[in-house]
Design an enzyme around this catalytic site. Structure first.
Site, PDB file in Angstrom:
ATOM      1  N   PRO A  89       0.560  -1.216  -0.206  1.00 53.60           N
ATOM      2  CA  PRO A  89       0.061   0.249  -0.089  1.00 53.60           C
ATOM      3  C   PRO A  89       0.805   1.482  -0.007  1.00 53.60           C
ATOM      4  O   PRO A  89       0.296   2.292  -0.446  1.00 53.60           O
ATOM      5  CB  PRO A  89      -0.842  -0.151   1.322  1.00 53.60           C
ATOM      6  CG  PRO A  89      -0.627  -1.380   1.988  1.00 53.60           C
ATOM      7  CD  PRO A  89       0.558  -2.049   1.219  1.00 53.60           C
ATOM      8  N   GLU A 116       2.100 -10.003   6.504  1.00 51.30           N
ATOM      9  CA  GLU A 116       3.509  -9.408   7.036  1.00 51.30           C
ATOM     10  C   GLU A 116       4.269  -8.240   6.395  1.00 51.30           C
ATOM     11  O   GLU A 116       3.524  -7.931   5.272  1.00 51.30           O
ATOM     12  CB  GLU A 116       4.567 -10.607   6.720  1.00 51.30           C
ATOM     13  CG  GLU A 116       4.373 -11.974   7.351  1.00 51.30           C
ATOM     14  CD  GLU A 116       3.594 -12.838   6.277  1.00 51.30           C
ATOM     15  OE1 GLU A 116       3.081 -12.168   5.170  1.00 51.30           O
ATOM     16  OE2 GLU A 116       3.572 -13.951   6.234  1.00 51.30           O
ATOM     17  N   ARG A 154      -3.833  -7.919 -21.109  1.00 49.08           N
ATOM     18  CA  ARG A 154      -4.827  -7.355 -22.021  1.00 49.08           C
ATOM     19  C   ARG A 154      -4.167  -6.456 -23.046  1.00 49.08           C
ATOM     20  O   ARG A 154      -4.853  -6.550 -24.116  1.00 49.08           O
ATOM     21  CB  ARG A 154      -6.173  -6.816 -21.364  1.00 49.08           C
ATOM     22  CG  ARG A 154      -5.977  -5.780 -20.822  1.00 49.08           C
ATOM     23  CD  ARG A 154      -7.259  -5.273 -20.150  1.00 49.08           C
ATOM     24  NE  ARG A 154      -8.389  -5.095 -21.000  1.00 49.08           N
ATOM     25  CZ  ARG A 154      -8.654  -3.636 -21.261  1.00 49.08           C
ATOM     26  NH1 ARG A 154      -7.445  -2.725 -21.368  1.00 49.08           N
ATOM     27  NH2 ARG A 154      -9.541  -3.435 -22.305  1.00 49.08           N
ATOM     28  N   ASP A 169     -10.318   2.378 -24.647  1.00 51.84           N
ATOM     29  CA  ASP A 169     -10.818   2.290 -23.275  1.00 51.84           C
ATOM     30  C   ASP A 169     -10.728   3.369 -22.506  1.00 51.84           C
ATOM     31  O   ASP A 169      -9.949   4.364 -22.919  1.00 51.84           O
ATOM     32  CB  ASP A 169      -9.977   1.459 -22.611  1.00 51.84           C
ATOM     33  CG  ASP A 169      -9.795  -0.118 -23.003  1.00 51.84           C
ATOM     34  OD1 ASP A 169     -10.894  -0.444 -23.619  1.00 51.84           O
ATOM     35  OD2 ASP A 169      -8.618  -0.690 -22.541  1.00 51.84           O
TER      36      ASP A 169
HETATM   37  N1  ADE Z   1      -1.293  -5.014  -0.331  1.00 49.94           N
HETATM   38  C1  ADE Z   1      -2.004  -4.792   0.693  1.00 49.94           C
HETATM   39  N2  ADE Z   1      -2.696  -3.804   0.316  1.00 49.94           N
HETATM   40  C2  ADE Z   1      -2.322  -3.392  -1.037  1.00 49.94           C
HETATM   41  C3  ADE Z   1      -2.621  -2.303  -1.994  1.00 49.94           C
HETATM   42  N3  ADE Z   1      -3.721  -1.668  -1.685  1.00 49.94           N
HETATM   43  N4  ADE Z   1      -1.843  -2.439  -3.013  1.00 49.94           N
HETATM   44  C4  ADE Z   1      -0.998  -3.304  -3.355  1.00 49.94           C
HETATM   45  N5  ADE Z   1      -0.586  -4.344  -2.479  1.00 49.94           N
HETATM   46  C5  ADE Z   1      -1.291  -4.202  -1.253  1.00 49.94           C
END
Ligand code: ADE
Length: 245
Positions: A89, A116, A154, A169
């Site tokens: 994230p 983790e 794709r 797209d």
């Molecule tokens: N792992 C946990 N949350 C994530 C996200 N939002 N994007 C990518 N990998 C992740």
């Protein structure tokens, strides 16, 4: 393109990679997938892949050894330097531009953690890209990597039946896609816009361009850079604003 995915839960991928367009892409030889359990690379006698964080704190941290060794092994017979993508994230936010960039690569390796954290040396010495698919936290990188794989594969030549079908797209053009209609031309009294039945392709293209701009203005105004619009499009925007206000 060659795609390797490192995950502790390889079974999570079978549904996604073995159906529909991802399956066809493999069958046609446009892409070759392998999902590798990096626990298999652990030299620890219990095959552990994580450990407690130095300095204390909650949660476990993925140790560097299995991931360094797995990436070395998967890179050794590659003729190119692979992009090694860590799903997390904290990474850069994924978008269509990044999908197009990755579609030009020959070899991608995805690293998916689950619950983790990652030892920082993985980030510093193995990984070339850290990517997030959005501002929310998943239980692991698996779903996120599937989103990226799908959106990249794709785009590979020959994967979508109609070579041009991804060029219009949403996002590829910078705007959201215009509305689409199919038969019947009237359904429960609901009519398809006359222009689409007119056979006049110049007018149809113009209508699509305008509706694509309208949809972008109403749903994703953040995608519009007004100064870069043609005079006609600026006029259409004025019209949409008047209608809205
Ligand atoms: N792992 C946990 N949350 C994530 C996200 N939002 N994007 C990518 N990998 C992740």
């Amino acid at each position: 393109m060659r795609i390797n995915i490192l995950s502790l839960f390889p079974e999570m991928f079978t549904g996604v990679l073995q159906h529909s367009i991802m399956k066809n892409a493999q069958d046609r030889g446009a892409v070759e997938f392998s999902v590798v359990n990096f626990r298999d690379y652990s030299t620890n006698k219990h095959n552990n892949v994580d450990d407690y964080p130095y300095g204390g704190g909650a949660g476990m941290v993925l140790t560097p050894q299995p991931i360094f060794d797995a990436v070395d092994d998967l890179s050794k017979d590659s003729t190119v330097k692979p992009r090694v993508i860590l799903m997390c994230p904290q990474g850069v936010r994924y978008n269509q531009k990044k999908a197009e960039e990755l579609a030009n690569e020959e070899h991608l390796i995805f690293i998916c953690g689950h619950y983790e954290g990652y030892d920082e040396r993985i980030r510093e010495h193995v990984v070339t890209d850290e990517i997030s698919i959005g501002d929310y936290v998943l239980t692991g990188g698996e779903l996120a990597s599937m989103v990226i794989v799908d959106s990249v594969v794709r785009l590979l030549p020959g994967v979508l039946g109609n070579e041009t079908s991804h060029k219009k797209d949403s996002f590829s053009t910078g705007y959201l896609e215009h509305p689409q209609y199919t038969r019947p031309s009237e359904f429960r009294g609901l009519k398809v816009p006359d222009v689409l039945l007119s056979g006049n392709h110049k007018l149809i293209d113009e209508w699509r361009e305008k509706e694509s701009l309208r949809r972008t203005f109403l749903r994703r105004p953040d995608l519009l850079v007004e100064e870069q619009l043609s005079d006609v499009k600026k006029k259409w925007l004025e019209e949409f604003r008047k209608e809205r206000d």
